[in-house]
Design an enzyme around this catalytic site. Structure first.
Site, short mmCIF file in Angstrom:
data_model
loop_
_atom_site.label_atom_id
_atom_site.label_comp_id
_atom_site.label_asym_id
_atom_site.label_seq_id
_atom_site.Cartn_x
_atom_site.Cartn_y
_atom_site.Cartn_z
N SER A 76 1.08 -1.67 0.08
CA SER A 76 -0.08 -0.15 -0.19
C SER A 76 1.01 1.38 0.09
O SER A 76 2.24 0.95 0.31
CB SER A 76 -0.77 -0.35 1.17
OG SER A 76 -1.22 -1.47 1.14
N1 SAH Z 1 -0.83 -5.01 3.82
C1 SAH Z 1 -0.21 -5.37 2.90
C2 SAH Z 1 -0.55 -5.25 1.36
C3 SAH Z 1 -1.77 -5.67 1.08
S1 SAH Z 1 -2.50 -6.44 -0.61
C4 SAH Z 1 1.13 -4.61 2.86
O1 SAH Z 1 1.43 -4.59 3.69
O2 SAH Z 1 2.34 -4.85 1.79
C5 SAH Z 1 -3.87 -7.45 0.00
C6 SAH Z 1 -3.14 -8.59 0.03
O3 SAH Z 1 -4.75 -9.58 0.89
C7 SAH Z 1 -2.79 -9.43 -0.81
O4 SAH Z 1 -2.26 -9.92 -0.27
C8 SAH Z 1 -4.23 -10.62 -1.17
O5 SAH Z 1 -3.35 -11.81 -1.43
C9 SAH Z 1 -4.75 -10.50 0.28
N2 SAH Z 1 -5.70 -10.77 0.83
C10 SAH Z 1 -6.88 -10.42 -0.73
N3 SAH Z 1 -8.10 -11.94 -0.11
C11 SAH Z 1 -7.99 -12.22 0.86
C12 SAH Z 1 -8.53 -13.21 1.73
N4 SAH Z 1 -9.72 -13.46 1.69
N5 SAH Z 1 -7.79 -13.63 2.80
C13 SAH Z 1 -6.18 -13.72 3.56
N6 SAH Z 1 -5.44 -12.34 2.49
C14 SAH Z 1 -6.44 -12.21 0.87
#
Ligand code: SAH
Length: 220
Positions: A68
């Site tokens: 992000s």
């Molecule tokens: N917080 C992260 C950025 C997250 S991007 C950072 O600091 O880098 C969003 C993430 O959510 C992705 O890695 C994706 O794989 C995950 N995601 C999407 N759906 C999900 C689910 N149902 N359960 C767990 N993770 C999920």
């Protein structure tokens, strides 16, 4: 022209501009700024985009996901009002950057991602940084973590149409959850949910854009 906080200059100069950009965009909580000063975003961005780690923009990571935008990380962390005794659940480990910041503020952080590869890579970084209060788990985070619940704080970093019911249920009374809601490609809103004795209170913080929350786990 305002520089978004990176690009040129020494690493020290870039980091200074990074912190300045955070402050000027509303990240004012001293504990959050301190955590973001300590956790080097450069370690969480690899490959082609590593050079842009100190710019205030989201960047691609493995598995087609994104780390992000730093301002958004700061504002979400600030809105979560994390205290030193809190147990926090983060849904969406991604690069691990947000979890690392939470780990500086909370007692314990559980972070889950549906991509096993992302969880493994984040665990390597947590160990290298000696962040021992983070537990990273491959799971579908929309179900929460029933065995570790309830949580003082929950942060979701992928967008659902509505706050997932299991996450609402796993929030302690007095707890706070921050999450983006809305259609995946449309504008989403960052909302804060407070659980009171008698129900949930919602407030809308700002428009955001996150990757979608997807069901199921990917073991690639
Ligand atoms: N917080 C992260 C950025 C997250 S991007 C950072 O600091 O880098 C969003 C993430 O959510 C992705 O890695 C994706 O794989 C995950 N995601 C999407 N759906 C999900 C689910 N149902 N359960 C767990 N993770 C999920």
């Amino acid at each position: 022209m305002s520089d978004p906080g990176g690009g040129e200059g020494s690493i020290a100069e870039r980091k200074m501009r990074f912190l300045f950009a955070l402050r000027s965009r509303g990240v004012t909580d001293a504990r959050v700024l301190n955590a973001m000063e300590q956790v080097d975003r450069g370690l969480f961005v690899r490959g082609l985009f590593a050079d842009r780690a100190y710019e205030d923009m989201p960047l691609p990571i493995a598995c087609g996901q994104t780390i992000s935008q730093p301002t958004v990380v700061g504002l979400m962390t600030q809105a979560l009002e994390v205290g030193p005794r809190d147990t926090v659940l983060e849904v969406g480990t991604g690069s691990g950057y947000q979890a690392a910041i939470l780990s500086m503020l909370a007692r314990r952080v559980y972070t889950v991602d549906r991509h096993r590869r992302l969880v493994r890579e984040a665990e390597v970084l947590f160990a290298a940084l000696n962040l021992r209060n983070i537990v990273a788990i491959t799971a579908d985070g929309s179900h929460g973590l029933p065995e570790q619940a309830p949580f003082d704080r929950i942060l979701v970093t992928a967008a659902a149409e509505d706050p997932p019911g299991p996450l609402l249920a796993q929030l302690k009374i007095g707890g706070i959850m921050v999450l983006p809601v809305g259609q995946s490609d449309a504008v989403q809103s960052l909302i804060r949910v407070r659980r009171g004795e008698t129900g949930y209170e919602y407030d809308e913080l700002r428009p955001v854009r996150f990757v979608p929350l997807i069901e199921g786990v990917s073991y690639d």
